[in-house]
Design a protein around this motif. Sequence first.
Motif, short mmCIF file in Angstrom:
data_model
loop_
_atom_site.label_atom_id
_atom_site.label_comp_id
_atom_site.label_asym_id
_atom_site.label_seq_id
_atom_site.Cartn_x
_atom_site.Cartn_y
_atom_site.Cartn_z
N UNK A 40 58.96 34.55 45.64
CA UNK A 40 58.36 35.37 44.58
C UNK A 40 57.78 34.49 43.46
N UNK A 41 58.34 33.31 43.27
CA UNK A 41 57.75 32.40 42.27
C UNK A 41 56.41 31.85 42.75
N UNK A 42 56.36 31.53 44.05
CA UNK A 42 55.08 31.05 44.61
C UNK A 42 54.03 32.16 44.51
N UNK A 43 54.45 33.38 44.78
CA UNK A 43 53.52 34.51 44.75
C UNK A 43 53.03 34.79 43.32
N UNK A 44 53.93 34.63 42.36
CA UNK A 44 53.54 34.83 40.95
C UNK A 44 52.47 33.82 40.57
N UNK A 45 52.66 32.57 41.00
CA UNK A 45 51.64 31.54 40.74
C UNK A 45 50.33 31.90 41.43
N UNK A 46 50.45 32.28 42.69
CA UNK A 46 49.29 32.61 43.51
C UNK A 46 48.46 33.73 42.90
N UNK A 47 49.14 34.78 42.44
CA UNK A 47 48.42 35.95 41.94
C UNK A 47 47.83 35.75 40.55
N UNK A 48 48.35 34.76 39.82
CA UNK A 48 47.82 34.52 38.47
C UNK A 48 46.79 33.40 38.45
N UNK A 49 46.42 32.95 39.64
CA UNK A 49 45.34 31.96 39.70
C UNK A 49 44.01 32.65 40.01
N UNK A 50 42.95 32.25 39.32
CA UNK A 50 41.65 32.87 39.56
C UNK A 50 41.02 32.35 40.85
N UNK A 51 41.54 32.82 41.99
CA UNK A 51 41.11 32.30 43.29
C UNK A 51 39.83 32.98 43.77
N UNK A 52 38.84 32.20 44.10
CA UNK A 52 37.60 32.68 44.76
C UNK A 52 36.97 33.91 44.10
N UNK A 53 36.79 33.81 42.81
CA UNK A 53 36.14 34.92 42.10
C UNK A 53 34.65 35.00 42.44
N UNK A 54 34.16 34.00 43.17
CA UNK A 54 32.76 34.05 43.61
C UNK A 54 32.54 35.06 44.74
N UNK A 55 33.64 35.58 45.33
CA UNK A 55 33.46 36.49 46.47
C UNK A 55 32.63 37.72 46.12
N UNK A 56 32.93 38.33 44.96
CA UNK A 56 32.22 39.57 44.63
C UNK A 56 30.71 39.32 44.46
N UNK A 57 30.32 38.39 43.58
CA UNK A 57 28.86 38.17 43.46
C UNK A 57 28.24 37.71 44.77
N UNK A 58 28.94 36.89 45.54
CA UNK A 58 28.38 36.44 46.82
C UNK A 58 28.13 37.62 47.75
N UNK A 59 29.17 38.47 47.92
CA UNK A 59 29.05 39.59 48.86
C UNK A 59 28.00 40.59 48.40
N UNK A 60 27.97 40.85 47.10
CA UNK A 60 26.96 41.78 46.59
C UNK A 60 25.56 41.20 46.79
N UNK A 61 25.45 39.89 46.59
CA UNK A 61 24.16 39.23 46.80
C UNK A 61 23.72 39.32 48.25
N UNK A 62 24.69 39.38 49.16
CA UNK A 62 24.38 39.50 50.59
C UNK A 62 24.16 40.97 50.99
N UNK A 63 24.26 41.86 50.01
CA UNK A 63 23.99 43.27 50.30
C UNK A 63 25.21 44.09 50.67
N UNK A 64 26.41 43.51 50.53
CA UNK A 64 27.65 44.26 50.84
C UNK A 64 28.20 44.94 49.58
N UNK A 65 29.08 45.90 49.79
CA UNK A 65 29.92 46.45 48.72
C UNK A 65 29.15 47.08 47.58
N UNK A 66 27.93 47.55 47.85
CA UNK A 66 27.12 48.08 46.75
C UNK A 66 27.47 49.53 46.40
N UNK A 67 28.01 50.25 47.37
CA UNK A 67 28.39 51.63 47.09
C UNK A 67 29.56 52.04 47.96
#
Lengths: 247, 247
Positions: free
Chosen positions: B220-247
Amino acid sequence: MNETIELMMKHRSVRKFKSDPVSEEQLAAIVAAGQMASSSSSVQAYTVIAVTEQEQKAKLAELAGNQSYVNECPVFLVWCADLYRLSDAAKRHLPEKESYEDSTENFMVATIDVALASQNAALAAESLGFGIVYIGGLRNRIEEVSEVLGLPEGVYPVYGMCIGVADQETGIRPRLPLDAVLHHGRYNAEQTLKGVESYDETTAAYMKERTQGERSTPWSEMMAKRLTEPVRLQMKPFLEGKGFLKR
Amino acid sequence: MNETIELMMKHRSVRKFKSDPVSEEQLAAIVAAGQMASSSSSVQAYTVIAVTEQEQKAKLAELAGNQSYVNECPVFLVWCADLYRLSDAAKRHLPEKESYEDSTENFMVATIDVALASQNAALAAESLGFGIVYIGGLRNRIEEVSEVLGLPEGVYPVYGMCIGVADQETGIRPRLPLDAVLHHGRYNAEQTLKGVESYDETTAAYMKERTQGERSTPWSEMMAKRLTEPVRLQMKPFLEGKGFLKR
């Protein structure tokens, strides 16, 4: 080949079940096998809810679009993406820090975790002599399904899965030709579309045989229909309302 | 039990490979087994790109965060979610109609299809005596990975997978207790958090043994660290740029 690959090659979805039960031991073995699938950084971001009670199964069958087999299978599993345990861990250990349950990345990690675990479980069930079918229709009325199962924040139902002894013999549905889906080095659009062309013939013939000549729609026509239908557009508002996919 | 479940119960990720090749026949058998997994309405919305050429593997290893095993495994598979074939079908058969490559639902269908197929393939590879590891790090620099592989519109790389003969003996990582992930009828938050408590002890002990006493961080300590790290926040702009997840 070997037993495992042979088992995979025989897979077909089962939509008619005998009343034979799935024992607690068998269910435990199936889910434990599911747990052994890989998980991103060991997050294990899934929970599976086993539904065996008749009234609850009937309710879920209705919510999934009146799919009778949900009602008739002895065990109906609901596979949920689950960031609740991780959220709880973050709150306890690092309450001062911002957490990212709402990132697209973590939504994907949880959804993929569910799929890897459930596919192991599906094969484990089949290896024990059961048949299975995935129920994507569980997302039709996902808000109500979530209520029926009492899902907390950070948890959403990805799909259901019927498990039971098959009471039908169905054919094995042909897949796309291997070289349509397996490319080398770079994406090969020409190769994939050529594969679709030959698959259209295969699927038209398969469909014709299966429906005694009544239908012979090639795959790409079915896919064209499928992609131009506004299917489950409630997913985005639902998921955002649950705190997913915000950034 | 049986061979298939036994195989699953022995799974561990392999990160060191011998130079023994994976033959074309073996690769074909592995991917064909992957294809037999269930797919939502038979959309088969995935493509897998096999990378065996040394320079290209080295490039992908670098893009995945310098993971040496990507470089060292004989075959590196990139599992892609693929709506390209469906888009093409819609354009050919129903050019007058609007299509929904951009819906969250279809993004999920494609991503889940990839995961089900790849998990079959992973087990098939293991059943043939190979070891595997999933490479989520391939999403670190997803834009560049897409370029290296020449991915068209409607296709994105979900993760990689190293396949090869293991050159290490690693322990089997313990999973969450069964009752933390398997609930009956309704989500049971108390039960799941109780499971985490005991799992924290298990993982601390496992980690301590594995690191000769150096580390003993509970899960649970590893998970707390994992979830509070800003991991791969580029996914949303990347996927939207590729035409996914728009609606």
